[in-house]
Design a protein around this motif. Structure first.
Motif, short mmCIF file in Angstrom:
data_model
loop_
_atom_site.label_atom_id
_atom_site.label_comp_id
_atom_site.label_asym_id
_atom_site.label_seq_id
_atom_site.Cartn_x
_atom_site.Cartn_y
_atom_site.Cartn_z
N ALA A 86 0.82 -1.21 0.00
CA ALA A 86 0.00 0.00 0.00
C ALA A 86 0.85 1.26 0.00
O ALA A 86 1.97 1.27 0.50
N THR A 87 0.31 2.30 -0.56
CA THR A 87 0.87 3.64 -0.41
C THR A 87 0.19 4.26 0.79
O THR A 87 -1.02 4.15 0.95
N GLY A 131 14.35 11.66 -1.54
CA GLY A 131 13.11 12.14 -2.12
C GLY A 131 12.73 11.40 -3.39
O GLY A 131 11.84 11.83 -4.11
N THR A 132 13.42 10.32 -3.68
CA THR A 132 13.14 9.53 -4.89
C THR A 132 13.03 8.05 -4.59
O THR A 132 13.04 7.23 -5.49
N VAL A 154 5.47 5.21 -0.33
CA VAL A 154 5.07 4.28 -1.39
C VAL A 154 5.89 3.01 -1.19
O VAL A 154 7.11 3.02 -1.37
N ASP A 155 5.23 1.93 -0.83
CA ASP A 155 5.94 0.66 -0.57
C ASP A 155 6.22 -0.14 -1.83
O ASP A 155 7.14 -0.94 -1.86
N ASP A 161 4.89 6.06 -8.78
CA ASP A 161 4.93 7.01 -7.67
C ASP A 161 6.11 6.78 -6.73
O ASP A 161 6.49 7.68 -5.99
N TYR A 162 6.73 5.60 -6.78
CA TYR A 162 7.86 5.30 -5.91
C TYR A 162 9.02 6.27 -6.17
O TYR A 162 9.67 6.73 -5.24
N ALA A 163 9.28 6.59 -7.42
CA ALA A 163 10.39 7.48 -7.78
C ALA A 163 10.01 8.95 -7.68
O ALA A 163 10.89 9.81 -7.73
N THR A 164 8.72 9.26 -7.54
CA THR A 164 8.28 10.66 -7.49
C THR A 164 7.30 10.90 -6.34
O THR A 164 6.24 11.48 -6.54
#
Length: 184
Positions: A86-87, A131-132, A154-155, A161-164
């Motif tokens: 989950a995020t 932050g990435t 972001v898991d 979305d993990y990189a941003t």
């Protein structure tokens, strides 16, 4: 933007005070001046879950009401889909001399600390990493003595979305800011 596997945690009160002591102050020249009308968090005091409307959570992939979680400190709420990847998105409402000056005073604790804006309000993206790598917090100053923070985790490393994560936290911060402007 619709987020898959989204959980939202909403917290309030003194979360920022854990990062800095009451006597810590940032140099006035570092902190951006509020150039827009100040806002109040009074309507959400003790009710931070109401910052987001139910329809807004649905649009983010969350269904059902939030569950208060007073174990950390008063005012914490959680929405979860139960997914292992989950995020998590949280909000903390800071008041009582906990505006951006306190955030700037603690900037040395964050290797990633980038001044930014959210809908013309001064803000900071910060993270203990780069932050990435799935985490970012966007803190928005809404008055000299008040701010709120959107925290994104972001898991799922395969998620775009993990990189941003800061882009996600800014998007959610803008939704929260519009709701705070409207008074809920």
């Amino acid at each position: 933007m619709k987020f898959a596997n989204l959980a939202i945690i909403v917290t309030a009160a003194g979360a920022l005070s854990a990062c800095t002591s009451a006597s810590t102050a940032a140099p006035k020249g570092d902190v951006p001046k509020l150039e827009v009308p100040p806002l109040s968090l009074a309507k959400f005091t003790g009710k931070p879950c109401r910052v987001f409307g139910v329809d807004q959570l649905d649009s983010l992939g969350i269904s059902g009401p939030g569950t208060p979680d007073p174990e950390q400190f008063a005012g914490r709420c959680r929405w979860s889909d139960g997914s292992s990847k989950a995020t998590t998105i949280g909000i903390s409402l800071f008041g009582e001399s906990q505006g951006l000056a306190r955030v700037y005073a603690a900037k040395g604790a964050f290797p990633y600390f980038r001044p930014t804006e959210v809908a013309a309000y001064p803000a900071v993206d910060r993270d203990t990493g780069e932050g990435t790598t799935g985490t970012c917090a966007t803190v928005v100053g809404i008055a000299d003595e008040a701010a709120f923070e959107i925290q994104v985790d972001v898991d799922d490393e395969t998620s775009a979305d993990y990189a941003t994560p800061c882009a996600v936290s800014k998007q959610v911060a803008e939704i929260a800011l519009n709701n705070i402007k409207g008074g809920g």
